[in-house]
Design an enzyme around this catalytic site. Structure first.
Site, PDB file in Angstrom:
ATOM      1  CD  GLN A 129       9.221  -5.127   2.775  1.00 28.39           C
ATOM      2  OE1 GLN A 129      10.450  -5.142   2.715  1.00 28.39           O
ATOM      3  NE2 GLN A 129       8.473  -6.204   2.590  1.00 28.39           N
ATOM      4  NE  ARG A 143       5.629   1.830   1.998  1.00 25.37           N
ATOM      5  CZ  ARG A 143       6.078   0.841   2.751  1.00 25.37           C
ATOM      6  NH1 ARG A 143       7.304   0.883   3.236  1.00 25.37           N
ATOM      7  NH2 ARG A 143       5.302  -0.198   3.036  1.00 25.37           N
ATOM      8  CG  HIS A 144       1.552   4.260   2.765  1.00 26.95           C
ATOM      9  ND1 HIS A 144       1.988   3.516   3.840  1.00 26.95           N
ATOM     10  CD2 HIS A 144       1.450   3.392   1.725  1.00 26.95           C
ATOM     11  CE1 HIS A 144       2.152   2.256   3.474  1.00 26.95           C
ATOM     12  NE2 HIS A 144       1.843   2.151   2.194  1.00 26.95           N
ATOM     13  CE  LYS A 190       8.752  -4.130  -0.965  1.00 26.60           C
ATOM     14  NZ  LYS A 190       7.318  -4.434  -1.166  1.00 26.60           N
ATOM     15  CG  HIS A 214       0.813   1.933  -2.585  1.00 23.88           C
ATOM     16  ND1 HIS A 214       0.193   1.627  -1.394  1.00 23.88           N
ATOM     17  CD2 HIS A 214      -0.158   2.439  -3.392  1.00 23.88           C
ATOM     18  CE1 HIS A 214      -1.104   1.927  -1.470  1.00 23.88           C
ATOM     19  NE2 HIS A 214      -1.335   2.422  -2.672  1.00 23.88           N
TER      20      HIS A 214
END
Length: 456
Positions: free
Chosen positions: A51, A78-79, A285, A345
């Site tokens: 990630q 996602r950022h 995850k 996120h």
């Protein structure tokens, strides 16, 4: 090179692209100028940072079939790359402090630590992360040019979860997009608070959901001992423990995106050890908000129901995470746009993938023996790297598409890789819209009772 502060970095990115636009010869086809620097990371490291991997394309974006016309795209991203969280940063710094106690290293790859002082911030975007979202905005402007105009329905509509790094990513994406379409009046992202508010872009709405801590610990205790033995032998007196191995490997990613070149922390580890780190991210995850967590997929149900509303231009029907006040208003949840972009996120995107039915696994991930088959589909660096993106495209087809009939179709891409959509009878990555809607029975039934378990 010392990276610029975030606000100045975004300003410089905008200036560089504006200069390019002003100076390129008239009549040349537009090709996006990538602003993210080359990190000089070898693939065996880059693609195994789980990630924390900087974004990379997981496939080649295929052209729209010639008999089809793109009519809508729904993006969730996602950022961009960030500093460690407070907790992770404290742990990394503690590990480095242990290494500072060593009087004499027996490995040249550790010598840099004599002069190194931990200098990372907390959670905020780094300039590289700002550039990632800027580049994504540029690419979207090029890829989806047919959907853009100054008409109200053809102006991208943006939302962002409330954390600052997520909002900043939405802003940077907008700057990148507007570098191509400076006159299109894109509004700033609609910010949805992440605390004390229903929110489909954050994974905070299932207090009874478990976590991945036990699974993470099992895998760390499996793969870390040989690495730990080597490091303690080469750094006598450090007395490192298993968690320190994870901290140092994570520092490779965080430090790389901060200094914008390969970090010396990456050189501490052997090539084959990076696959083991990646597999740890896969486990994390999978068991946190993915298929391995009983109440993982349900956390993505609200966003799926919002997606259905957009695809069908009909009101949202949902009784889970959606903010009913926002979703009921055409100002905060319009139903007639051609481009929607949400910023979120990694954990929430994993829940959304699982709720939709993407990357289904035939069995749970083994936490004591790794499945490192290169053809496996649950690889976190390909699912939710920094700057991850999923696109759900709606197409109208007026001629044959393979052996499919005329009509409305859906195509899903994750980090440019077309998904097979086997759960709705996908052919060449295309499902009819109706088949896709039918396949989302779990979301349309509000998680079939799972959401109630989040609070009971």
């Amino acid at each position: 090179m010392v990276p610029l502060p975030l606000d100045l970095a975004v300003t410089v990115l905008h200036f560089v692209f504006s200069f390019f636009q002003a100076t390129r010869p008239a009549g040349l086809d537009y090709l996006p100028v990538t602003t993210t620097p080359d990190l000089d990371l070898p693939k065996h490291v880059w693609h195994n940072l789980a990630q924390y991997a900087p974004w990379f394309s997981a496939g080649t974006y295929p052209a729209i079939p010639p008999s089809c016309k793109l009519t809508q795209v729904n993006l969730i991203e996602r950022h961009g790359a960030r500093f460690p969280t407070k907790s992770a940063g404290d742990k990394i710094e503690s590990t480095i402090d242990k290494l500072h106690r060593v009087r004499k290293f027996k490995d040249p790859s550790l010598e840099f630590l004599r002069e190194y002082a931990y200098d990372l911030g907390v959670e905020d975007l780094v300039p590289y992360g700002a550039a990632q979202s800027f580049d994504s905005g540029q690419l979207a402007a090029m890829r989806y040019a047919s959907l853009v105009s100054s008409d109200a329905d053809s102006i991208p509509f943006l939302r962002a979860a409330g954390d600052e790094r997520v909002v900043d990513s939405g802003t940077n994406w907008t700057v990148g997009f507007k570098s191509t379409y400076p006159t299109v009046p894109i509004a700033p992202p609609l910010i949805i608070p992440e605390r004390n508010s229903n929110n489909t872009l954050s994974d905070h709405m299932c207090p009874n959901a478990g976590d991945a801590k036990d699974a993470d610990a099992q895998w760390l205790s499996t793969y870390s001992p040989p690495i730990l033995e080597r490091l303690n032998r080469r750094a006598p007196g450090a007395d490192l423990e298993a968690e320190d191995v994870y901290n140092l490997m994570s520092m490779c990613a965080f430090h790389t995106v901060w200094i914008q070149r390969m970090s010396p922390f990456c050189g501490i580890f052997e090539d084959e050890e990076w696959e083991l780190y990646e597999y740890g991210g896969d486990i994390d995850k999978f068991y946190k908000t993915g298929y391995g967590q009983r109440l993982g997929p349900v956390q993505g149900v609200g966003w799926i129901n919002e997606l259905i509303a957009r695809l069908t231009s009909s009101p949202v029907i949902d009784h889970t995470q959606t903010n009913r006040t926002l979703d009921a208003s055409p100002l905060t949840f319009p139903l007639n746009r051609t481009i929607y972009v949400d910023f979120s996120h990694d954990n929430q995107m994993i829940a959304i993938y699982a709720a939709m039915g993407l990357f289904r696994q035939t069995k749970f991930l083994n936490t004591t023996y790794p499945d490192l088959d290169p053809k496996r589909t649950w690889i976190t660096s390909k699912l939710v790297p920094f700057g991850a993106r999923m696109a759900v495209e709606r197409l109208e087809c007026s001629g044959p598409v393979s052996d499919l009939d005329f009509g409305t179709y859906v195509r899903v891409l994750v980090n440019d890789a077309v998904q097979p959509l086997e759960f709705c009878g996908g052919v060449n990555g295309l499902c009819t819209l109706q088949a896709f809607l039918d396949s989302q029975a779990y979301a349309r039934a509000d998680g079939e009772g799972d959401f109630e378990l989040c609070y009971s």
